[in-house]
Motif scaffolding. Sequence first.
Motif, PDB file in Angstrom:
ATOM      1  N   LEU A 254       0.836  -1.201   0.000  1.00  0.00           N
ATOM      2  CA  LEU A 254       0.000   0.000   0.000  1.00  0.00           C
ATOM      3  C   LEU A 254       0.869   1.249   0.000  1.00  0.00           C
ATOM      4  O   LEU A 254       1.873   1.330   0.721  1.00  0.00           O
ATOM      5  CB  LEU A 254      -0.918   0.028   1.224  1.00  0.00           C
ATOM      6  CG  LEU A 254      -2.007  -1.051   1.308  1.00  0.00           C
ATOM      7  CD1 LEU A 254      -2.743  -0.941   2.641  1.00  0.00           C
ATOM      8  CD2 LEU A 254      -2.982  -0.928   0.155  1.00  0.00           C
ATOM      9  N   ARG A 260      -7.012   0.037   2.722  1.00  0.00           N
ATOM     10  CA  ARG A 260      -7.591  -1.199   2.203  1.00  0.00           C
ATOM     11  C   ARG A 260      -8.411  -1.864   3.290  1.00  0.00           C
ATOM     12  O   ARG A 260      -7.994  -1.924   4.453  1.00  0.00           O
ATOM     13  CB  ARG A 260      -6.500  -2.162   1.725  1.00  0.00           C
ATOM     14  CG  ARG A 260      -7.104  -3.424   1.055  1.00  0.00           C
ATOM     15  CD  ARG A 260      -6.052  -4.206   0.287  1.00  0.00           C
ATOM     16  NE  ARG A 260      -5.131  -4.883   1.191  1.00  0.00           N
ATOM     17  CZ  ARG A 260      -3.857  -5.132   0.886  1.00  0.00           C
ATOM     18  NH1 ARG A 260      -3.361  -4.727  -0.288  1.00  0.00           N
ATOM     19  NH2 ARG A 260      -3.080  -5.761   1.737  1.00  0.00           N
ATOM     20  N   GLU A 303     -11.277   0.999  -2.686  1.00  0.00           N
ATOM     21  CA  GLU A 303     -10.428   1.477  -3.761  1.00  0.00           C
ATOM     22  C   GLU A 303     -10.521   2.990  -3.955  1.00  0.00           C
ATOM     23  O   GLU A 303      -9.691   3.592  -4.625  1.00  0.00           O
ATOM     24  CB  GLU A 303     -10.801   0.781  -5.084  1.00  0.00           C
ATOM     25  CG  GLU A 303     -12.164   1.128  -5.638  1.00  0.00           C
ATOM     26  CD  GLU A 303     -13.317   0.360  -4.991  1.00  0.00           C
ATOM     27  OE1 GLU A 303     -14.482   0.576  -5.366  1.00  0.00           O
ATOM     28  OE2 GLU A 303     -13.023  -0.436  -4.084  1.00  0.00           O
TER      29      GLU A 303
END
Length: 309
Positions: A254, A260, A303
């Motif tokens: 990430l 997430r 997302e």
Amino acid sequence: MKVLFAGTPDVAVHSLNALVDAGFDVVGVLTREDAPVGRKKDLTPSVVAQRAAELGLNIIKANRMSEDVAQQIRQLAPDVAAVVAFGVILPKYALEIPRLGWINLHFSLLPAWRGAAPVQHAIMNGDDITGASTFRIDEGLDTGEVFGTLTESIRPEDTAGELLGRLAESGAVLLTQTLSGLDAGALTGVPQRGDVSLAPKISLEDARVDWKAPALVIRRRINGVTPAPGAWTTLGEQRFKISDSVPAPDVRDLAPGEVRVDGSKKARVVVGTGSYGLELITVQPPGKKMMAASDWARGLGAENVRFEA
């Protein structure tokens, strides 16, 4: 032994109670003036003032030391003044009133973390050990001779509030022991030795999360500013608060600030940092109360979520 007690927040109440329970003659309590609290901004006495009233003690309220306040203290004729988080600078003429001086309980191992926020800075700095010191206040910033110390381990999960709570309890014992020793003439102050570090008051900007920093550094900052002023980041243009987190070293894909959500029923919310992931446990979205990060994440389009890095 006549004692003037000076303190304001809840951490000081432990020491006030300890002095009374130990049989000291607490001739008065010096605390800050009533302050607006809550949405209605109702003027409310400090926690120390409330406890002093319950104990039937004389109360002096002041946000600064003046000749008038000093005269009120002189009339009480204290042998010593015990100070715990009072939050007011004391001029020389006030320091000279009690014959044994003003003895401060400071939540660090002096000369480490002199200043208003020693516990917060110790956590944010990644210290393994901290403690408390009793010292005689002089005209410098926490520079006086030390009478006693105690040590306390800093746990990885400790917030400033939790650690300060433990130190307030053990420190109350240290303060009573120090005053007993001074009363018996058995204690001599020792000049401070070692490296000096400063712990200025924590600002709101100090509490802002930098997602480019390593995960452990971010976690220490979150813990160090909890409960106040509280760690925060921005989501869009709104402030988003975080009060609890744990490292997620298994997550390394990430970007800093990228969010997430893994799973749905018991969602795991992980944010990218400058090293590996940081799992959020408790958060406060804009306009909401503190809640589990998993509750906030339900139905979130992961997302599309990114904190400002």
